[in-house]
Design an enzyme around this catalytic site. Structure first.
Site, PDB file in Angstrom:
ATOM      1  CG  ASN A  39      51.880  48.871  17.602  1.00 13.45           C
ATOM      2  OD1 ASN A  39      50.925  48.099  17.440  1.00 13.45           O
ATOM      3  ND2 ASN A  39      53.074  48.639  17.101  1.00 13.45           N
ATOM      4  CG  HIS A  85      49.356  32.011  68.116  1.00 17.83           C
ATOM      5  ND1 HIS A  85      50.407  31.660  67.300  1.00 17.83           N
ATOM      6  CD2 HIS A  85      49.857  32.936  68.994  1.00 17.83           C
ATOM      7  CE1 HIS A  85      51.501  32.308  67.677  1.00 17.83           C
ATOM      8  NE2 HIS A  85      51.194  33.108  68.696  1.00 17.83           N
ATOM      9  CB  SER A 126      21.559  23.510  54.018  1.00 13.79           C
ATOM     10  OG  SER A 126      21.387  22.132  53.802  1.00 13.79           O
ATOM     11  CE  LYS A 168      25.774  23.991  56.551  1.00 12.84           C
ATOM     12  NZ  LYS A 168      26.426  23.134  55.535  1.00 12.84           N
ATOM     13  CD  GLU A 210      31.534  29.538  52.686  1.00 14.59           C
ATOM     14  OE1 GLU A 210      31.075  28.979  51.672  1.00 14.59           O
ATOM     15  OE2 GLU A 210      31.281  29.153  53.840  1.00 14.59           O
TER      16      GLU A 210
HETATM   17  N1  ARG Z   1      44.547  44.231  19.409  1.00 13.72           N
HETATM   18  C1  ARG Z   1      45.867  44.703  19.546  1.00 13.72           C
HETATM   19  C2  ARG Z   1      46.258  44.641  21.007  1.00 13.72           C
HETATM   20  O1  ARG Z   1      45.393  44.564  21.808  1.00 13.72           O
HETATM   21  C3  ARG Z   1      45.974  46.101  19.052  1.00 13.72           C
HETATM   22  C4  ARG Z   1      47.334  46.500  18.554  1.00 13.72           C
HETATM   23  C5  ARG Z   1      47.623  45.818  17.264  1.00 13.72           C
HETATM   24  N2  ARG Z   1      48.872  46.196  16.743  1.00 13.72           N
HETATM   25  C6  ARG Z   1      49.488  45.469  15.819  1.00 13.72           C
HETATM   26  N3  ARG Z   1      50.618  45.878  15.401  1.00 13.72           N
HETATM   27  N4  ARG Z   1      48.969  44.363  15.374  1.00 13.72           N
HETATM   28  O2  ARG Z   1      47.387  44.633  21.394  1.00 13.72           O
END
Ligand code: ARG
Length: 357
Positions: free
Chosen positions: A111, A157, A278, A284, A291
């Site tokens: 995490n 405008h 085209s 054209k 675009e």
């Molecule tokens: N692949 C996960 C993400 O992108 C990584 C973190 C995963 N953590 C977990 N507790 N499963 O968020």
């Protein structure tokens, strides 16, 4: 029954893996993942949590993985069975250096690791986008300097209103892209704090030195709240917002170029290399690139709205929903980089029909 059950379980597991995995897209930041890991083990050894021998073996292993990925000797394949880039790197490291590889993840969770990787990646990309905006500003300035005496109608405008110069008109876009540039700088400054050490959500009992890793990785310091650190994606929302505004500015400018390129206006001549013809209507010359850039704004806005929507109902701290941040951010970044580079090329090769103007 048994055969069915067995097969059913296997197929479900494969589907779950395919749905859950992120390796197919988070491999995009393998460099940042390895860079973060090297800083982490340096800190672990400095704190006496890892031996110097382990540190040296791990760093050597990580550097060899980085080198092999860079030169294509090592290929990340989606059927490697790894779930994400973090487990791919750790698994490959352990194959290469043995048991010490498993100690890399001491005092860390995926995490805080993914929060770090995404920040490092985003920070690099912000720098790259800012450089592209700067190139566009320089190109606009060059057009302005050459056209302080080029008179043209100013519109309100879409009706001819008062005489202006082409430099004046270009200068309006110069201001817009200058604000875009300063927005990117603001975001970089606000996001530049290191989440590493936050663990899964509540830190760790290891005596980590968070100031040290933050410094090694070029951050202004560590983040202050561990739960916010793993759950914060504000900087991505800010970036997607800044990218949406850049896209909106590019789109407006493209719309004007498309109008100026019509037979009715004939103010500009888009270079052949930035237009197509085209097969059935030889008169054209289509402003395809203008675009397309105008059209791509929709997909960048889409990324911003997706990200806001994904985040709005997530309780603290990390939830897997947040894995959705990656593909849409990567796509928006790549799209805007492509648009900026092409737009600058189109402007620098475009000629203005001063007499008609
Ligand atoms: N692949 C996960 C993400 O992108 C990584 C973190 C995963 N953590 C977990 N507790 N499963 O968020």
């Amino acid at each position: 029954m048994k055969l069915w059950g067995g097969r059913f379980t296997k197929e479900t597991n494969q589907l779950v893996h395919n749905f859950n995995e992120s390796l197919s897209f988070d491999q995009k930041f393998y460099r940042q993942d390895i860079r973060g890991s090297i800083a982490h083990v340096k800190m672990l050894a400095k704190q006496g949590i890892l031996t110097e021998q382990d540190r040296d073996d791990i760093i050597r292993g990580l550097e060899s993985i980085l080198e092999d990925l860079d030169n294509g000797k090592l290929v990340i394949s989606s059927d490697s069975g790894y779930e994400d880039i973090h487990s791919f790197v750790e698994g490959t490291l352990t194959e290469r250096i043995g048991e010490a590889g498993k100690r890399l993840h001491t005092g860390r969770s995926r995490n805080d690791q993914v929060a770090l990787d995404m920040k490092l990646y985003t920070r690099d990309e912000i720098d790259a986008i800012e450089a592209l905006v700067k190139e566009l500003l320089e190109e606009l300035l060059a057009v302005m300097e050459k056209n302080t005496d080029t008179f043209m109608p100013g519109f309100t405008h879409l009706q001819k209103a008062q005489p202006i110069t082409l430099a004046h008109h270009m200068g309006a876009y110069f201001e817009m892209f200058s604000r875009d540039r300063s927005r990117l700088k603001d975001i970089r400054r606000r996001m530049n704090y290191c989440p590493l050490g936050s663990g899964a959500l509540a830190g760790t009992t290891y005596p980590l030195d968070r100031e040290y890793t933050a410094e090694l990785l070029g951050f202004d310091g560590p983040t202050l709240n561990s739960m916010d650190s793993v759950a914060d994606r504000d900087y991505l929302i800010e970036l997607l917002s800044a990218l949406s505004i850049i896209s909106m500015h590019l789109s407006r400018f493209c719309e004007e170029i498309i109008i100026w390129n019509t037979n009715e206006y004939r103010f500009v001549e888009i270079d052949d290399s930035y237009s197509t013809g085209s097969s059935i209507m030889p008169q054209k010359k289509n402003p395809d690139i203008a675009e397309l850039i105008r059209g791509k704004s929709g997909r960048v806005y889409g990324a911003l709205v997706s990200m806001l929507t994904t985040m709005k109902g997530i309780p603290l701290a990390y939830n897997k929903d947040m894995q959705e941040d990656k593909e849409l951010t990567f796509d928006a970044i790549d799209t805007v980089k492509g648009c900026l580079a092409l737009f600058t090329g189109m402007i620098s090769s475009m000629s203005f029909r001063k007499e008609v103007m």
